[in-house]
Design an enzyme around this catalytic site. Structure first.
Site, PDB file in Angstrom:
ATOM      1  N   TYR A 167       1.937   4.363  -0.697  1.00 40.64           N
ATOM      2  CA  TYR A 167       1.767   3.959  -2.099  1.00 40.64           C
ATOM      3  C   TYR A 167       2.346   2.558  -2.290  1.00 40.64           C
ATOM      4  CZ  TYR A 167       0.864   8.906  -3.010  1.00 40.64           C
ATOM      5  OH  TYR A 167       0.348  10.181  -2.986  1.00 40.64           O
ATOM      6  N   THR A 168       1.713   1.798  -3.163  1.00 35.56           N
ATOM      7  CA  THR A 168       2.227   0.480  -3.523  1.00 35.56           C
ATOM      8  C   THR A 168       2.878   0.561  -4.894  1.00 35.56           C
ATOM      9  OG1 THR A 168       0.457  -0.631  -2.303  1.00 35.56           O
ATOM     10  CG2 THR A 168       1.669  -1.949  -3.912  1.00 35.56           C
ATOM     11  N   HIS A 181       3.550  -1.903   1.083  1.00 35.27           N
ATOM     12  CA  HIS A 181       3.640  -0.582   0.473  1.00 35.27           C
ATOM     13  C   HIS A 181       4.748   0.239   1.126  1.00 35.27           C
ATOM     14  CE1 HIS A 181       0.484  -0.436   3.661  1.00 35.27           C
ATOM     15  NE2 HIS A 181       1.160   0.641   4.038  1.00 35.27           N
TER      16      HIS A 181
END
Length: 284
Positions: free
Chosen positions: A95-96, A79
């Protein structure tokens, strides 16, 4: 008629030019392949180039890279971090991307905006052309083809992001034989993200991928499960615990806590406080 022998200097220059051209072409192609932009210890600015609303509080944000030949440089399963100064504090959230490194020139994030979510509201406020600060990659999970025979996945809400990235990568590789079973939990049917793409994958790869939905509040004629994800639902829709199976979890903390307990009831080992790649139960 006198036969003119080729000038050895001209021949040498011609051959050298041809060889040099191939060398230049080779290194140009290599430079295109290696044109990655992420730096793990340095925030960089990336412009918002597209914003697509997918629910009342969730959007897919597309951010541009320096050129159409650049790639983000994010291993599958890892991520990125988004940072911002909000008030007088530096805030960072992970966040991915739902895009993969095969997609050049941009990366996509799916982000749900929370009332008290500093970074989610920060990103939601951005207009096309404005930038966010990103660094990475981060994370203990790096996917490699055929690392296991099967994945069981349980996702809640935007916890679908790392799952979707891995699913997309696996199903796009015909040499990867990994099977995937996903349980995806949400509050209502309107909260289900990437539903069309997930069902497209299930239709195109019925022997390799399945998805089962669970809703807290279900509409009439709902064909999925209703309520919370239970050990019975997991036992029915996900693979059994074996050495060649991994269970991946991503979602709200209360849900993850419950899923860890449910997995143990079904024979999976106890999840560690901080997941590592070799763990059979991995929490993003």
């Amino acid at each position: 008629m006198t036969e003119v022998e080729p000038n050895p200097v001209v021949v040498f220059v011609t051959l050298a030019t041809i060889i040099l051209s191939f060398v230049v072409l080779y290194f140009f192609q290599q430079s295109k392949k290696s044109a990655i932009v992420l730096k793990p210890d340095e925030f960089q600015k990336f412009p918002l180039i597209q914003k697509t609303r997918v629910s009342h509080n969730t959007c897919i944000y597309r951010f541009g890279l320096p050129s159409s030949t650049h790639r983000l440089g994010l291993p599958i399963g890892q991520h990125i971090s988004i940072g911002a100064t909000i008030g007088d504090k530096q805030v960072v959230r992970s966040y991915t991307p739902i895009s993969t490194d095969d997609e050049l020139g941009y990366f996509d994030l799916i982000i749900k905006t929370y009332e008290n979510g500093n970074i989610s509201r920060h990103v939601e406020s951005k207009k096309v052309g404005e930038t966010v600060d990103v660094r990475g990659p981060k994370g203990a999970f790096i996917y490699t083809p055929n690392m296991v025979k099967s994945f069981g996945m349980i996702a809640g809400g935007t916890g679908i992001a790392p799952m979707f990235q891995i699913i997309t990568h696996i199903l796009s590789n015909p040499e990867d034989k990994t099977k995937i079973n996903l349980i995806y939990a949400n509050v209502t049917h309107l909260d289900i993200l990437l539903k069309e793409k997930l069902e497209k994958y299930a239709k195109e790869h019925p022997s390799r991928f399945s998805v089962h939905y669970v809703l807290n509040e279900a509409p009439e004629n709902w064909e999925g499960s209703v309520g919370f994800v239970t050990p019975e639902i997991i036992d029915k829709h996900l693979p059994k615990s074996t050495e060649d199976t991994k269970l991946l979890l991503c979602g709200p903390p209360p849900m993850i806590s419950a899923m860890k307990k449910a997995a143990m009831e079904l024979g999976y080992p106890k999840a560690k406080p901080v997941s590592k790649l070799p763990d059979q139960v991995f929490v993003f």
